[in-house]
Design a protein around this motif. Structure first.
Motif, PDB file in Angstrom:
ATOM      1  N   VAL A  40       0.845  -1.200   0.000  1.00 32.89           N
ATOM      2  CA  VAL A  40       0.000   0.000   0.000  1.00 32.89           C
ATOM      3  C   VAL A  40       0.880   1.250   0.000  1.00 32.89           C
ATOM      4  CG1 VAL A  40      -1.741   1.308   1.283  1.00 32.89           C
ATOM      5  CG2 VAL A  40      -1.852  -1.197   1.228  1.00 32.89           C
ATOM      6  N   PRO A  41       0.637   2.204  -0.910  1.00 34.03           N
ATOM      7  CA  PRO A  41       1.377   3.471  -0.851  1.00 34.03           C
ATOM      8  C   PRO A  41       1.017   4.227   0.425  1.00 34.03           C
ATOM      9  CG  PRO A  41       0.232   3.216  -2.960  1.00 34.03           C
ATOM     10  CD  PRO A  41      -0.302   2.168  -2.048  1.00 34.03           C
ATOM     11  N   ILE A  42       2.013   4.903   0.995  1.00 28.44           N
ATOM     12  CA  ILE A  42       1.811   5.633   2.245  1.00 28.44           C
ATOM     13  C   ILE A  42       2.039   7.128   1.998  1.00 28.44           C
ATOM     14  CG2 ILE A  42       2.477   5.883   4.651  1.00 28.44           C
ATOM     15  CD1 ILE A  42       1.250   3.130   3.898  1.00 28.44           C
ATOM     16  N   GLY A  43       1.077   7.931   2.438  1.00 27.95           N
ATOM     17  CA  GLY A  43       1.176   9.371   2.284  1.00 27.95           C
ATOM     18  C   GLY A  43       1.098  10.074   3.624  1.00 27.95           C
ATOM     19  N   TYR A  44       0.927  11.391   3.555  1.00 26.84           N
ATOM     20  CA  TYR A  44       0.894  12.206   4.773  1.00 26.84           C
ATOM     21  C   TYR A  44      -0.140  13.303   4.620  1.00 26.84           C
ATOM     22  CZ  TYR A  44       2.341  15.409   8.474  1.00 26.84           C
ATOM     23  OH  TYR A  44       2.351  16.221   9.577  1.00 26.84           O
ATOM     24  N   SER A  45      -1.018  13.416   5.619  1.00 22.52           N
ATOM     25  CA  SER A  45      -1.988  14.498   5.681  1.00 22.52           C
ATOM     26  C   SER A  45      -1.663  15.328   6.908  1.00 22.52           C
ATOM     27  CB  SER A  45      -3.412  13.935   5.768  1.00 22.52           C
ATOM     28  OG  SER A  45      -4.359  14.976   5.853  1.00 22.52           O
ATOM     29  N   GLY A  46      -1.195  16.559   6.679  1.00 23.83           N
ATOM     30  CA  GLY A  46      -0.682  17.361   7.783  1.00 23.83           C
ATOM     31  C   GLY A  46      -1.624  18.475   8.197  1.00 23.83           C
ATOM     32  N   HIS A  47      -1.669  18.740   9.506  1.00 16.05           N
ATOM     33  CA  HIS A  47      -2.500  19.808  10.045  1.00 16.05           C
ATOM     34  C   HIS A  47      -1.675  20.728  10.953  1.00 16.05           C
ATOM     35  CE1 HIS A  47      -5.192  16.231   9.475  1.00 16.05           C
ATOM     36  NE2 HIS A  47      -5.746  17.106   8.681  1.00 16.05           N
ATOM     37  N   GLU A  48      -0.361  20.694  10.787  1.00 15.42           N
ATOM     38  CA  GLU A  48       0.519  21.487  11.630  1.00 15.42           C
ATOM     39  C   GLU A  48       0.716  22.889  11.057  1.00 15.42           C
ATOM     40  OE1 GLU A  48       3.318  19.101   8.893  1.00 15.42           O
ATOM     41  OE2 GLU A  48       1.296  18.977   9.701  1.00 15.42           O
ATOM     42  N   VAL A  49       1.342  23.729  11.867  1.00  9.17           N
ATOM     43  CA  VAL A  49       1.761  25.053  11.399  1.00  9.17           C
ATOM     44  C   VAL A  49       3.191  24.919  10.883  1.00  9.17           C
ATOM     45  CG1 VAL A  49       2.271  27.426  12.071  1.00  9.17           C
ATOM     46  CG2 VAL A  49       0.239  26.277  12.986  1.00  9.17           C
ATOM     47  N   GLY A  50       3.480  25.507   9.730  1.00 12.06           N
ATOM     48  CA  GLY A  50       4.821  25.425   9.173  1.00 12.06           C
ATOM     49  C   GLY A  50       4.919  24.380   8.079  1.00 12.06           C
ATOM     50  N   LEU A  51       6.046  24.395   7.390  1.00 15.66           N
ATOM     51  CA  LEU A  51       6.241  23.547   6.213  1.00 15.66           C
ATOM     52  C   LEU A  51       7.304  22.476   6.412  1.00 15.66           C
ATOM     53  CD1 LEU A  51       6.346  26.429   3.548  1.00 15.66           C
ATOM     54  CD2 LEU A  51       4.329  25.238   4.458  1.00 15.66           C
ATOM     55  N   GLN A  52       8.214  22.678   7.369  1.00 15.39           N
ATOM     56  CA  GLN A  52       9.372  21.792   7.471  1.00 15.39           C
ATOM     57  C   GLN A  52       8.984  20.343   7.688  1.00 15.39           C
ATOM     58  OE1 GLN A  52       8.568  24.317   9.540  1.00 15.39           O
ATOM     59  NE2 GLN A  52      10.338  25.570  10.119  1.00 15.39           N
ATOM     60  N   THR A  53       7.989  20.116   8.520  1.00 14.30           N
ATOM     61  CA  THR A  53       7.632  18.743   8.874  1.00 14.30           C
ATOM     62  C   THR A  53       7.000  18.004   7.698  1.00 14.30           C
ATOM     63  OG1 THR A  53       5.680  19.770   9.891  1.00 14.30           O
ATOM     64  CG2 THR A  53       7.437  19.053  11.353  1.00 14.30           C
ATOM     65  N   THR A  54       6.297  18.724   6.833  1.00  9.48           N
ATOM     66  CA  THR A  54       5.752  18.075   5.638  1.00  9.48           C
ATOM     67  C   THR A  54       6.881  17.662   4.708  1.00  9.48           C
ATOM     68  OG1 THR A  54       3.699  19.326   5.795  1.00  9.48           O
ATOM     69  CG2 THR A  54       4.209  18.365   3.661  1.00  9.48           C
ATOM     70  N   LEU A  55       7.907  18.492   4.604  1.00  9.61           N
ATOM     71  CA  LEU A  55       9.075  18.125   3.798  1.00  9.61           C
ATOM     72  C   LEU A  55       9.781  16.910   4.403  1.00  9.61           C
ATOM     73  CD1 LEU A  55      10.472  21.706   3.117  1.00  9.61           C
ATOM     74  CD2 LEU A  55       9.127  20.280   1.573  1.00  9.61           C
ATOM     75  N   ALA A  56       9.817  16.849   5.734  1.00  7.89           N
ATOM     76  CA  ALA A  56      10.407  15.681   6.395  1.00  7.89           C
ATOM     77  C   ALA A  56       9.608  14.423   6.082  1.00  7.89           C
ATOM     78  CB  ALA A  56      10.469  15.909   7.904  1.00  7.89           C
ATOM     79  N   ALA A  57       8.282  14.556   6.003  1.00  4.32           N
ATOM     80  CA  ALA A  57       7.447  13.405   5.655  1.00  4.32           C
ATOM     81  C   ALA A  57       7.799  12.884   4.265  1.00  4.32           C
ATOM     82  CB  ALA A  57       5.969  13.786   5.717  1.00  4.32           C
ATOM     83  N   VAL A  58       8.047  13.791   3.333  1.00  2.00           N
ATOM     84  CA  VAL A  58       8.462  13.380   1.982  1.00  2.00           C
ATOM     85  C   VAL A  58       9.807  12.671   2.042  1.00  2.00           C
ATOM     86  CG1 VAL A  58       9.115  14.224  -0.317  1.00  2.00           C
ATOM     87  CG2 VAL A  58       7.112  15.179   0.846  1.00  2.00           C
ATOM     88  N   ALA A  59      10.742  13.209   2.826  1.00  2.36           N
ATOM     89  CA  ALA A  59      12.051  12.577   2.965  1.00  2.36           C
ATOM     90  C   ALA A  59      11.940  11.185   3.583  1.00  2.36           C
ATOM     91  CB  ALA A  59      12.968  13.451   3.816  1.00  2.36           C
ATOM     92  N   LEU A  60      10.919  10.977   4.420  1.00  2.00           N
ATOM     93  CA  LEU A  60      10.703   9.667   5.036  1.00  2.00           C
ATOM     94  C   LEU A  60       9.967   8.697   4.114  1.00  2.00           C
ATOM     95  CD1 LEU A  60       9.767  10.814   8.643  1.00  2.00           C
ATOM     96  CD2 LEU A  60      11.766   9.461   8.009  1.00  2.00           C
ATOM     97  N   GLY A  61       9.524   9.180   2.950  1.00  2.00           N
ATOM     98  CA  GLY A  61       8.934   8.269   1.982  1.00  2.00           C
ATOM     99  C   GLY A  61       7.479   8.497   1.645  1.00  2.00           C
ATOM    100  N   ALA A  62       6.862   9.573   2.149  1.00  2.00           N
ATOM    101  CA  ALA A  62       5.468   9.841   1.804  1.00  2.00           C
ATOM    102  C   ALA A  62       5.356  10.118   0.304  1.00  2.00           C
ATOM    103  CB  ALA A  62       4.941  11.036   2.586  1.00  2.00           C
TER     104      ALA A  62
END
Length: 323
Positions: A210-232
Protein backbone atom coordinates in the motif's frame (compact mmCIF):
# COMPACT_ATOMS: atom_id res chain seq x y z
CA UNK A 1 14.25 -13.69 -4.71
CA UNK A 2 10.76 -12.42 -3.90
CA UNK A 3 9.99 -9.28 -5.95
CA UNK A 4 9.48 -6.05 -4.03
CA UNK A 5 5.80 -5.17 -3.53
CA UNK A 6 4.38 -2.57 -5.90
CA UNK A 7 3.19 0.45 -3.93
CA UNK A 8 1.41 2.04 -6.88
CA UNK A 9 -2.12 3.43 -7.28
CA UNK A 10 -3.90 5.30 -10.04
CA UNK A 11 -5.35 8.73 -9.31
CA UNK A 12 -7.03 9.85 -12.50
CA UNK A 13 -4.33 9.92 -15.16
CA UNK A 14 -1.53 9.83 -12.58
CA UNK A 15 0.25 6.81 -11.13
CA UNK A 16 1.18 7.48 -7.50
CA UNK A 17 3.61 5.53 -5.39
CA UNK A 18 7.22 4.54 -4.88
CA UNK A 19 9.50 6.02 -7.50
CA UNK A 20 6.84 8.40 -8.82
CA UNK A 21 6.52 12.15 -8.21
CA UNK A 22 4.81 13.04 -4.93
CA UNK A 23 1.12 13.78 -5.49
CA UNK A 24 0.39 17.10 -3.80
CA UNK A 25 -3.16 17.97 -2.80
CA UNK A 26 -4.32 21.32 -1.50
CA UNK A 27 -7.27 20.66 0.78
CA UNK A 28 -9.81 23.43 0.46
CA UNK A 29 -12.24 21.51 2.66
CA UNK A 30 -14.76 24.08 3.85
CA UNK A 31 -12.25 26.95 3.92
CA UNK A 32 -14.28 28.48 1.10
CA UNK A 33 -16.88 29.37 3.78
CA UNK A 34 -19.69 28.59 1.39
CA UNK A 35 -18.55 31.19 -1.16
CA UNK A 36 -17.88 29.92 -4.69
CA UNK A 37 -15.58 32.86 -5.41
CA UNK A 38 -13.36 31.79 -2.49
CA UNK A 39 -13.23 28.28 -3.94
CA UNK A 40 -12.13 29.66 -7.31
CA UNK A 41 -9.37 31.71 -5.68
CA UNK A 42 -8.13 28.68 -3.74
CA UNK A 43 -8.14 26.56 -6.90
CA UNK A 44 -6.11 29.29 -8.61
CA UNK A 45 -3.64 29.30 -5.71
CA UNK A 46 -3.23 25.52 -5.95
CA UNK A 47 -2.70 25.66 -9.72
CA UNK A 48 -0.18 28.50 -9.45
CA UNK A 49 1.76 26.60 -6.77
CA UNK A 50 1.92 23.43 -8.87
CA UNK A 51 -0.44 21.19 -6.87
CA UNK A 52 -1.79 18.07 -8.56
CA UNK A 53 -5.28 18.34 -7.05
CA UNK A 54 -7.58 20.20 -4.70
CA UNK A 55 -9.91 18.49 -2.26
CA UNK A 56 -13.25 19.46 -0.74
CA UNK A 57 -15.47 17.95 1.96
CA UNK A 58 -19.05 16.83 1.27
CA UNK A 59 -21.64 16.28 3.98
CA UNK A 60 -25.35 15.79 4.35
CA UNK A 61 -25.82 18.10 7.36
CA UNK A 62 -28.83 16.24 8.82
CA UNK A 63 -26.80 13.00 8.86
CA UNK A 64 -23.42 14.36 9.98
CA UNK A 65 -24.63 16.80 12.65
CA UNK A 66 -25.77 15.20 15.93
CA UNK A 67 -29.46 15.94 16.48
CA UNK A 68 -28.87 17.48 19.90
CA UNK A 69 -26.65 20.16 18.27
CA UNK A 70 -29.05 21.27 15.53
CA UNK A 71 -30.72 24.03 17.50
CA UNK A 72 -27.65 25.34 19.33
CA UNK A 73 -27.15 28.93 18.25
CA UNK A 74 -23.76 30.35 17.41
CA UNK A 75 -22.31 33.60 16.14
CA UNK A 76 -21.14 33.47 12.52
CA UNK A 77 -20.02 35.98 9.88
CA UNK A 78 -23.63 35.83 8.62
CA UNK A 79 -25.19 36.60 11.98
CA UNK A 80 -26.39 34.38 14.82
CA UNK A 81 -27.89 31.13 13.54
CA UNK A 82 -28.71 27.56 14.49
CA UNK A 83 -25.80 25.14 14.04
CA UNK A 84 -27.70 23.05 11.47
CA UNK A 85 -28.36 26.21 9.45
CA UNK A 86 -24.67 27.08 9.64
CA UNK A 87 -23.76 23.60 8.34
CA UNK A 88 -26.01 24.19 5.34
CA UNK A 89 -24.55 27.68 4.85
CA UNK A 90 -21.02 26.35 4.29
CA UNK A 91 -22.06 23.28 2.25
CA UNK A 92 -21.86 23.33 -1.55
CA UNK A 93 -24.61 21.65 -3.59
CA UNK A 94 -25.10 20.46 -7.16
CA UNK A 95 -24.79 23.86 -8.85
CA UNK A 96 -21.60 24.80 -7.00
CA UNK A 97 -19.89 21.49 -7.65
CA UNK A 98 -20.82 21.61 -11.33
CA UNK A 99 -19.17 25.03 -11.44
CA UNK A 100 -16.12 23.73 -9.53
CA UNK A 101 -15.83 20.75 -11.86
CA UNK A 102 -15.89 23.02 -14.91
CA UNK A 103 -13.43 25.48 -13.39
CA UNK A 104 -10.94 22.73 -12.45
CA UNK A 105 -11.11 21.35 -15.99
CA UNK A 106 -10.46 24.86 -17.31
CA UNK A 107 -7.46 25.31 -14.98
CA UNK A 108 -6.12 21.79 -15.62
CA UNK A 109 -6.22 20.46 -12.07
CA UNK A 110 -7.96 17.44 -10.55
CA UNK A 111 -10.42 17.70 -7.67
CA UNK A 112 -12.00 15.19 -5.32
CA UNK A 113 -13.61 15.23 -1.90
CA UNK A 114 -14.06 13.54 1.46
CA UNK A 115 -17.65 12.31 1.69
CA UNK A 116 -18.82 12.05 5.29
CA UNK A 117 -21.92 9.90 4.62
CA UNK A 118 -23.30 7.48 2.04
CA UNK A 119 -25.59 10.00 0.25
CA UNK A 120 -22.51 12.19 -0.23
CA UNK A 121 -20.72 9.27 -1.89
CA UNK A 122 -23.67 8.90 -4.25
CA UNK A 123 -23.58 12.66 -4.92
CA UNK A 124 -19.86 12.64 -5.75
CA UNK A 125 -20.26 9.66 -8.06
CA UNK A 126 -22.01 12.04 -10.48
CA UNK A 127 -18.52 13.36 -11.27
CA UNK A 128 -15.51 11.65 -12.82
CA UNK A 129 -13.13 11.96 -9.88
CA UNK A 130 -9.62 10.51 -9.54
CA UNK A 131 -10.29 9.21 -6.02
CA UNK A 132 -12.37 9.46 -2.88
CA UNK A 133 -10.92 10.40 0.51
CA UNK A 134 -11.87 9.05 3.92
CA UNK A 135 -11.45 11.68 6.62
CA UNK A 136 -9.85 10.42 9.82
CA UNK A 137 -13.12 11.03 11.66
CA UNK A 138 -14.87 8.58 9.31
CA UNK A 139 -12.35 5.72 9.52
CA UNK A 140 -14.65 3.71 11.82
CA UNK A 141 -17.77 4.11 9.63
CA UNK A 142 -18.00 0.68 7.99
CA UNK A 143 -21.12 1.57 6.01
CA UNK A 144 -19.33 4.52 4.44
CA UNK A 145 -16.21 2.44 3.74
CA UNK A 146 -18.24 -0.26 2.00
CA UNK A 147 -19.98 2.36 -0.15
CA UNK A 148 -16.62 3.83 -1.13
CA UNK A 149 -15.17 0.43 -1.95
CA UNK A 150 -18.14 -0.30 -4.19
CA UNK A 151 -17.32 2.72 -6.39
CA UNK A 152 -14.16 1.01 -7.65
CA UNK A 153 -12.21 4.25 -7.34
CA UNK A 154 -8.95 4.60 -5.44
CA UNK A 155 -9.69 5.40 -1.79
CA UNK A 156 -7.30 7.55 0.25
CA UNK A 157 -7.63 6.76 3.95
CA UNK A 158 -6.41 9.16 6.64
CA UNK A 159 -5.51 7.50 9.92
CA UNK A 160 -5.66 10.31 12.50
CA UNK A 161 -7.42 9.74 15.88
CA UNK A 162 -7.29 5.96 15.21
CA UNK A 163 -5.70 2.95 16.89
CA UNK A 164 -3.69 0.33 14.97
CA UNK A 165 -6.58 -2.15 15.34
CA UNK A 166 -9.06 0.38 13.97
CA UNK A 167 -6.78 1.05 11.00
CA UNK A 168 -6.38 -2.66 10.28
CA UNK A 169 -10.14 -3.14 10.42
CA UNK A 170 -10.73 -0.23 8.04
CA UNK A 171 -8.19 -1.68 5.59
CA UNK A 172 -9.98 -5.04 5.78
CA UNK A 173 -13.33 -3.39 5.00
CA UNK A 174 -11.92 -1.34 2.12
CA UNK A 175 -9.57 -4.03 0.82
CA UNK A 176 -5.90 -3.24 0.41
CA UNK A 177 -5.75 -3.49 -3.39
CA UNK A 178 -7.08 -0.03 -4.17
CA UNK A 179 -6.24 2.18 -1.20
CA UNK A 180 -3.61 4.71 -0.22
CA UNK A 181 -2.98 5.25 3.51
CA UNK A 182 -2.14 8.65 4.98
CA UNK A 183 -0.47 9.12 8.33
CA UNK A 184 -2.16 12.00 10.15
CA UNK A 185 -2.56 13.60 13.58
CA UNK A 186 -6.03 15.09 13.96
CA UNK A 187 -5.46 18.19 16.03
CA UNK A 188 -5.89 21.63 14.48
CA UNK A 189 -3.18 22.80 14.47
CA UNK A 190 -1.16 19.73 15.43
CA UNK A 191 1.73 20.06 17.88
CA UNK A 192 5.08 19.14 16.39
CA UNK A 193 5.80 16.69 19.21
CA UNK A 194 2.58 14.82 18.33
CA UNK A 195 3.22 14.46 14.57
CA UNK A 196 5.13 11.17 15.02
CA UNK A 197 6.40 11.16 11.43
CA UNK A 198 8.15 7.82 11.90
CA UNK A 199 4.66 6.32 11.68
CA UNK A 200 5.21 6.60 7.92
CA UNK A 201 7.82 3.85 8.23
CA UNK A 202 5.56 1.86 10.56
CA UNK A 203 2.74 1.92 8.01
CA UNK A 204 5.15 1.04 5.20
CA UNK A 205 6.25 -2.03 7.14
CA UNK A 206 2.74 -3.15 8.11
CA UNK A 207 1.17 -2.57 4.68
CA UNK A 208 3.94 -3.46 2.19
CA UNK A 209 1.67 -3.34 -0.87
CA UNK A 210 0.00 0.00 0.00
CA UNK A 211 1.38 3.47 -0.85
CA UNK A 212 1.81 5.63 2.25
CA UNK A 213 1.18 9.37 2.28
CA UNK A 214 0.89 12.21 4.77
CA UNK A 215 -1.99 14.50 5.68
CA UNK A 216 -0.68 17.36 7.78
CA UNK A 217 -2.50 19.81 10.05
CA UNK A 218 0.52 21.49 11.63
CA UNK A 219 1.76 25.05 11.40
CA UNK A 220 4.82 25.43 9.17
CA UNK A 221 6.24 23.55 6.21
CA UNK A 222 9.37 21.79 7.47
CA UNK A 223 7.63 18.74 8.87
CA UNK A 224 5.75 18.07 5.64
CA UNK A 225 9.07 18.13 3.80
CA UNK A 226 10.41 15.68 6.39
CA UNK A 227 7.45 13.41 5.65
CA UNK A 228 8.46 13.38 1.98
CA UNK A 229 12.05 12.58 2.97
CA UNK A 230 10.70 9.67 5.04
CA UNK A 231 8.93 8.27 1.98
CA UNK A 232 5.47 9.84 1.80
CA UNK A 233 4.28 9.57 -1.81
CA UNK A 234 1.11 11.64 -1.31
CA UNK A 235 0.91 14.93 0.60
CA UNK A 236 -2.18 16.83 1.65
CA UNK A 237 -2.25 20.18 3.43
CA UNK A 238 -5.21 22.47 4.15
CA UNK A 239 -4.95 25.71 2.20
CA UNK A 240 -6.49 29.10 2.91
CA UNK A 241 -6.67 32.63 1.58
CA UNK A 242 -6.00 33.99 5.06
CA UNK A 243 -5.33 32.04 8.28
CA UNK A 244 -7.28 34.69 10.19
CA UNK A 245 -10.51 33.96 8.28
CA UNK A 246 -13.57 32.49 9.98
CA UNK A 247 -13.51 28.70 10.22
CA UNK A 248 -12.15 25.89 12.37
CA UNK A 249 -9.54 24.75 9.81
CA UNK A 250 -8.11 28.13 8.80
CA UNK A 251 -5.44 28.38 11.51
CA UNK A 252 -4.00 24.96 10.56
CA UNK A 253 -3.89 25.85 6.86
CA UNK A 254 -1.19 27.10 4.50
CA UNK A 255 -1.56 30.49 2.83
CA UNK A 256 -0.72 31.04 -0.84
CA UNK A 257 2.95 32.06 -0.49
CA UNK A 258 3.62 29.13 1.83
CA UNK A 259 1.89 26.73 -0.56
CA UNK A 260 4.16 27.86 -3.38
CA UNK A 261 7.25 27.29 -1.22
CA UNK A 262 5.94 23.92 -0.06
CA UNK A 263 5.40 22.49 -3.54
CA UNK A 264 8.71 23.92 -4.75
CA UNK A 265 10.59 22.37 -1.84
CA UNK A 266 8.80 19.00 -2.14
CA UNK A 267 10.09 18.78 -5.72
CA UNK A 268 13.60 19.65 -4.53
CA UNK A 269 13.49 17.03 -1.77
CA UNK A 270 12.19 14.23 -3.99
CA UNK A 271 14.86 15.01 -6.61
CA UNK A 272 17.52 15.05 -3.90
CA UNK A 273 16.55 11.63 -2.54
CA UNK A 274 17.98 9.84 -5.58
CA UNK A 275 17.99 6.06 -5.96
CA UNK A 276 20.27 5.04 -3.08
CA UNK A 277 23.05 3.74 -5.38
CA UNK A 278 26.43 5.25 -4.53
CA UNK A 279 28.31 6.62 -7.53
CA UNK A 280 31.01 9.18 -8.29
CA UNK A 281 29.34 11.96 -10.26
CA UNK A 282 31.06 13.63 -13.17
CA UNK A 283 31.00 16.91 -11.29
CA UNK A 284 33.09 15.31 -8.53
CA UNK A 285 35.98 14.33 -10.82
CA UNK A 286 37.52 17.79 -10.91
CA UNK A 287 37.44 18.29 -7.12
CA UNK A 288 38.73 14.73 -6.67
CA UNK A 289 41.78 15.40 -8.86
CA UNK A 290 42.38 18.71 -7.08
CA UNK A 291 41.73 17.74 -3.47
CA UNK A 292 42.53 14.03 -3.09
CA UNK A 293 46.25 13.89 -2.33
CA UNK A 294 46.43 10.09 -1.88
CA UNK A 295 44.72 8.06 -4.58
CA UNK A 296 44.52 4.95 -2.38
CA UNK A 297 44.97 1.25 -3.05
CA UNK A 298 41.32 0.68 -3.93
CA UNK A 299 41.30 3.41 -6.54
CA UNK A 300 44.57 2.07 -8.01
CA UNK A 301 43.11 -1.45 -8.23
CA UNK A 302 39.92 -0.11 -9.81
CA UNK A 303 41.93 1.85 -12.37
CA UNK A 304 44.00 -1.25 -13.27
CA UNK A 305 40.89 -3.39 -13.59
CA UNK A 306 39.24 -0.77 -15.78
CA UNK A 307 42.33 -0.52 -17.98
CA UNK A 308 42.57 -4.31 -18.35
CA UNK A 309 38.88 -4.57 -19.22
CA UNK A 310 39.29 -1.89 -21.86
CA UNK A 311 42.29 -3.75 -23.29
CA UNK A 312 40.36 -7.01 -23.52
CA UNK A 313 37.49 -5.27 -25.23
CA UNK A 314 39.92 -3.76 -27.74
CA UNK A 315 41.52 -7.17 -28.41
CA UNK A 316 38.14 -8.79 -28.99
CA UNK A 317 37.19 -6.05 -31.40
CA UNK A 318 40.22 -6.47 -33.71
CA UNK A 319 39.84 -7.94 -37.17
CA UNK A 320 41.66 -11.28 -37.63
CA UNK A 321 44.96 -11.06 -39.61
CA UNK A 322 44.91 -13.04 -42.89
CA UNK A 323 47.63 -15.71 -43.19
Amino acid sequence: MTPAPQRLRTLGERVVGTGRPVYVTGEIGINHNGELENAYRLIDAAVDAGCDAVKFQKRTPEICTPRDQWDIERDTPWGRMRYIDYRHRVEFGEDEYRAIDAYCKERGIDWFASPWDVPSVEFLENFDLPAHKVASACLTDDELLRALRATGRTVILSTGMSTPKQIRHAVEVLGSDNILLCHATSTYPAKHEELNLRMIHTLQAEYPNVPIGYSGHEVGLQTTLAAVALGAVFVERHITLDRAMWGSDQAASVETPGLQRLVRDIRIVETSLGDGVKRVYEGELGPMRKLRRVQGVVAQAEARAESEAAGRAEEQGREPVNA
